[in-house]
Design a protein around this motif. Structure first.
Motif, PDB file in Angstrom:
ATOM      1  N   GLY A 223       0.796  -1.218   0.000  1.00 16.42           N
ATOM      2  CA  GLY A 223       0.000   0.000   0.000  1.00 16.42           C
ATOM      3  C   GLY A 223       0.828   1.267   0.000  1.00 16.42           C
ATOM      4  O   GLY A 223       1.915   1.328  -0.565  1.00 16.42           O
ATOM      5  N   GLU A 224       0.284   2.287   0.686  1.00 26.70           N
ATOM      6  CA  GLU A 224       0.984   3.573   0.775  1.00 26.70           C
ATOM      7  C   GLU A 224       1.765   3.649   2.087  1.00 26.70           C
ATOM      8  O   GLU A 224       1.641   4.592   2.872  1.00 26.70           O
ATOM      9  CB  GLU A 224      -0.015   4.723   0.684  1.00 26.70           C
ATOM     10  CG  GLU A 224      -0.662   4.880  -0.677  1.00 26.70           C
ATOM     11  CD  GLU A 224       0.330   5.331  -1.748  1.00 26.70           C
ATOM     12  OE1 GLU A 224       1.312   6.003  -1.408  1.00 26.70           O
ATOM     13  OE2 GLU A 224       0.091   5.012  -2.923  1.00 26.70           O
ATOM     14  N   SER A 225       2.579   2.637   2.322  1.00 23.59           N
ATOM     15  CA  SER A 225       3.383   2.587   3.538  1.00 23.59           C
ATOM     16  C   SER A 225       4.603   3.485   3.402  1.00 23.59           C
ATOM     17  O   SER A 225       4.810   4.144   2.382  1.00 23.59           O
ATOM     18  CB  SER A 225       3.811   1.150   3.822  1.00 23.59           C
ATOM     19  OG  SER A 225       4.648   0.684   2.779  1.00 23.59           O
ATOM     20  N   LEU A 226       5.444   3.472   4.432  1.00 25.98           N
ATOM     21  CA  LEU A 226       6.641   4.303   4.446  1.00 25.98           C
ATOM     22  C   LEU A 226       7.488   4.153   3.196  1.00 25.98           C
ATOM     23  O   LEU A 226       8.053   5.116   2.688  1.00 25.98           O
ATOM     24  CB  LEU A 226       7.506   3.927   5.656  1.00 25.98           C
ATOM     25  CG  LEU A 226       7.346   4.718   6.940  1.00 25.98           C
ATOM     26  CD1 LEU A 226       8.204   4.101   8.021  1.00 25.98           C
ATOM     27  CD2 LEU A 226       7.730   6.174   6.721  1.00 25.98           C
ATOM     28  N   PHE A 227       7.591   2.920   2.680  1.00 23.55           N
ATOM     29  CA  PHE A 227       8.492   2.677   1.562  1.00 23.55           C
ATOM     30  C   PHE A 227       8.028   3.363   0.293  1.00 23.55           C
ATOM     31  O   PHE A 227       8.844   3.727  -0.559  1.00 23.55           O
ATOM     32  CB  PHE A 227       8.626   1.170   1.318  1.00 23.55           C
ATOM     33  CG  PHE A 227       9.760   0.816   0.394  1.00 23.55           C
ATOM     34  CD1 PHE A 227      11.057   0.745   0.866  1.00 23.55           C
ATOM     35  CD2 PHE A 227       9.533   0.564  -0.958  1.00 23.55           C
ATOM     36  CE1 PHE A 227      12.115   0.441   0.021  1.00 23.55           C
ATOM     37  CE2 PHE A 227      10.581   0.261  -1.812  1.00 23.55           C
ATOM     38  CZ  PHE A 227      11.868   0.197  -1.316  1.00 23.55           C
ATOM     39  N   ILE A 228       6.719   3.566   0.141  1.00 23.30           N
ATOM     40  CA  ILE A 228       6.167   4.105  -1.099  1.00 23.30           C
ATOM     41  C   ILE A 228       5.689   5.540  -0.947  1.00 23.30           C
ATOM     42  O   ILE A 228       5.795   6.341  -1.873  1.00 23.30           O
ATOM     43  CB  ILE A 228       5.018   3.206  -1.589  1.00 23.30           C
ATOM     44  CG1 ILE A 228       5.588   1.891  -2.125  1.00 23.30           C
ATOM     45  CG2 ILE A 228       4.171   3.895  -2.652  1.00 23.30           C
ATOM     46  CD1 ILE A 228       4.543   0.922  -2.603  1.00 23.30           C
ATOM     47  N   ALA A 229       5.140   5.886   0.210  1.00 21.83           N
ATOM     48  CA  ALA A 229       4.525   7.200   0.402  1.00 21.83           C
ATOM     49  C   ALA A 229       5.507   8.332   0.116  1.00 21.83           C
ATOM     50  O   ALA A 229       6.722   8.179   0.250  1.00 21.83           O
ATOM     51  CB  ALA A 229       3.991   7.321   1.827  1.00 21.83           C
ATOM     52  N   GLU A 230       4.967   9.474  -0.262  1.00 18.78           N
ATOM     53  CA  GLU A 230       5.767  10.660  -0.563  1.00 18.78           C
ATOM     54  C   GLU A 230       5.269  11.845   0.257  1.00 18.78           C
ATOM     55  O   GLU A 230       4.154  11.847   0.780  1.00 18.78           O
ATOM     56  CB  GLU A 230       5.680  11.011  -2.057  1.00 18.78           C
ATOM     57  CG  GLU A 230       6.128   9.925  -3.010  1.00 18.78           C
ATOM     58  CD  GLU A 230       7.639   9.715  -3.047  1.00 18.78           C
ATOM     59  OE1 GLU A 230       8.355  10.525  -2.427  1.00 18.78           O
ATOM     60  OE2 GLU A 230       8.075   8.746  -3.674  1.00 18.78           O
TER      61      GLU A 230
END
Length: 461
Positions: free
Chosen positions: A97-104
Motif C-alpha cells: 500500500g501507501e506505507s513508508l516505503f512508497i509514500a511521498e
C-alpha cells in the motif's frame, strides 16, 4: 546471464568472488525487458563502474548516476524533486500500500515520525535476545545436518523470518507465520518481475498478469495481519514490547495522529518483508565470502570466540567488540547490496553532472555499480573487509546499502545488529567451506539474491 566465477581450487590474490557481467553493448526495449525479467542488474552497462553518469533512452529517457555529489543532491538536497519511480510503486503498492516505503511528501513524513521511536537504539538493543535465540536454533539445525552440504541461503531466510515474526507477533500464537512467509515469497517471485507495462509507464490500474496470480495469497495475508493488529490493540501486552506493540503506541509527535489498521498493516508487512529479506541476504553473502576467504573466516572466528568467552550467547553490548565481523557484513553489503538498483522519477527540471534532467526522466541509482566503481574504490571487485578499518576515508554517498538522507532505511540499525549477532554465533561454532561447482549466481529481481543458493559444508569447531 551467469555470474563470473572465480577459479576453482586454491585461491590466489587474483581470485575474485562471483559478480555480474555488466553489458558492454546498448540494448533496445525488448532486449532490456528480457534482461530485466531475468536479472535486473544485467541492464547496467559496464561503463557505469567508470563514469559519473550514463544516460540513454529505452521507451523513455533515463540516467544512471554514480557521482557521490549528484547522489547527495538526489537523496538529500532535492529529495522531493526525485520521488520513487512509478515502476517501483507499481511493483510494490499491491503488497504494501501507501506505507513508508512508497509514500511521498507529507504522508511519508508523518508516518516516519510516528514509527521512528520503534527503531530507537534502546528498543533495537532490547530485541537482541530474540536474535541470538533464533541463531541458537539455527545452530541446532546445522548440527543435525553434519556431513551434508547445506543451503545457507535457505537457512538464513528461516532464521531471519524467525526473528521478524517473533518481534512482530510474539504474543499471537494463532498467527500462521508460515502462511505469511509463503505469501510474501510468492508475491516477490511472481509479481516482482518488471512488466512491459511498467517499462512504458502504464498506470497501475492496468492489470499485470503476474500480480493477479499472486494477488489472492497477498489479500489473505493482509486480512490475517489486520486481525492480529486488532486483537493486539484489544488486550494488554506484557514483557518487553515487540514491534507491533511499539507501532500501536506510535504517534506523530507534531500532530498526535496515529495509524489506522490499514496503515499499520501496510507498514507491518513492509517491515516483515524488509526486516528478514535484506538481513538474510547480508548473512548469506557474508557466509559465502567467509568460505571464499578461509583466512578471514578463521580470524573472525577467533574474534567471536574471544568475545563470547564462556557465555552461552552474544548480547547487544558485545557488538562494538565484534569489529571484524561487522566489517565482513559491511563488505558483503558493498559487494552484494540487497537493493542493488533503485530508481526515481524527476519531478522538476534539474542538472546533474552537467547534464540536463527533464521532468519525467527516470533517474536510476545502480548501487551495485556504485559500490564497484573504479574511481571510488580500490580493487572494487575484491573481498577486502580490511578496507573498512584502515583509516581510509570513504565518501558517504559512495556506499548506500540502506540509502541515505531523510529516507534512509528506518530499520538499518536493526538489520546490522541482527546480522552481526547471528554471524558471530555461527562462526563461533562452525567452520564453513565452499562446495565445489556450486557457487551462487547474483541475480536481482526485487533484491539481489544468490540464485541457486549458498551451498556450504558446516563443520563444528
Amino acid at each position: 546471464m551467469p555470474a563470473i566465477q572465480p577459479p576453482l581450487g586454491v585461491k590466489t590474490q587474483a581470485a575474485l568472488p562471483v559478480r555480474v557481467p555488466l553489458v558492454t553493448q546498448p540494448m533496445g526495449v525488448l532486449a532490456s525487458l528480457r534482461a530485466a525479467r531475468t536479472n535486473l542488474l544485467s541492464i547496467i552497462p559496464d561503463i557505469a563502474t567508470r563514469q559519473p553518469m550514463v544516460s540513454g533512452r529505452t521507451g523513455k529517457r533515463w540516467h544512471m548516476v554514480m557521482d557521490p555529489a549528484a547522489l547527495r543532491r538526489i537523496l538529500l538536497e532535492k529529495l522531493d524533486d526525485y520521488p520513487k519511480s512509478d515502476v517501483t510503486k507499481n511493483l510494490l503498492r499491491p503488497a504494501i500500500g501507501e506505507s513508508l516505503f512508497i509514500a511521498e511528501g507529507a504522508h511519508w513524513r508523518w508516518q516516519r515520525r510516528a514509527t521512528a521511536p520503534a527503531f530507537s537504539h534502546r528498543n533495537v538493543s532490547n530485541l537482541a535476545p530474540v536474535m541470538t535465540e533464533a541463531a541458537g536454533r539455527t545452530l541446532d539445525r546445522l548440527q543435525a545436518q553434519q556431513g551434508r552440504a547445506v543451503n545457507m541461503y535457505d537457512e538464513m531466510v528461516a532464521t531471519t523470518f524467525d526473528v521478524i515474526s517473533e518481534v512482530t507477533f510474539s504474543d499471537d500464537q494463532g498467527i500462521d507465520r508460515g502462511a505469511v512467509h509463503d505469501a510474501i515469497e510468492q508475491y516477490i517471485a511472481e509479481a516482482g518481475k518488471v512488466s512491459l507495462f511498467d517499462l512504458f509507464g502504464l498506470p497501475d490500474w492496468v492489470p499485470r498478469p503476474g500480480r493477479l496470480i499472486s494477488g489472492k495469497a497477498m489479500k489473505d495475508t493482509k486480512s490475517l495481519a489486520d486481525r492480529a493488529i486488532e486483537a493486539r490493540a484489544a488486550r494488554q501486552s506484557t514483557g518487553v514490547p515487540d514491534l507491533l506493540d511499539l507501532l500501536l503506541a506510535g504517534e506523530d509527535p507534531d500532530t498526535g495522529r496515529r495509524m489506522n489498521t490499514a496503515e499499520m498493516r501496510d507498514n507491518l508487512l513492509t517491515f516483515i518483508v524488509a526486516g528478514h529479506e535484506t538481513t538474510a541476504l547480508a548473512l548469506s553473502w557474508s557466509l559465502y565470502l567467509c568460505a571464499f576467504d578461509p583466512a578471514v573466516q578463521d580470524e573472525a572466528r577467533a574474534e567471536a570466540q574471544r568475545v563470547l568467552g564462556g557465555r552461552t550467547g552474544f548480547e547487544a553490548d558485545h557488538i562494538p567488540k565484534l569489529g571484524l565481523i561487522r566489517r565482513i557484513v559491511d563488505e558483503a553489503l558493498r559487494l552484494y547490496p540487497p537493493a542493488a538498483l533503485v530508481s526515481r522519477t524527476a519531478r522538476q527540471a534539474d542538472e546533474l553532472c552537467g547534464r540536463e534532467i527533464r521532468p519525467g526522466d527516470t533517474v536510476m541509482v545502480p548501487i551495485y555499480a556504485l559500490h564497484r566503481h573504479h574511481q571510488l574504490w580500490e580493487d572494487p571487485d575484491a573481498f577486502r573487509p580490511d578496507r573498512w578499518g584502515d583509516g581510509g576515508k570513504i565518501d558517504r554517498y559512495a556506499y548506500l546499502p540502506f540509502g541515505d538522507g531523510p529516507r534512509i532505511c528506518i530499520g538499518a540499525s536493526f538489520a546490522l545488529q541482527e546480522a552481526v549477532l547471528i554471524l558471530a554465533t555461527l562462526l563461533a561454532r562452525f567452520r564453513f567451506t565452499s562446495v565445489k561447482g556450486r557457487a551462487p549466481d547474483p541475480v536481482m529481481i526485487l533484491t539481489l539474491r544468490p540464485e541457486g543458493g549458498v551451498w556450504l559444508e558446516a563443520e563444528p569447531v
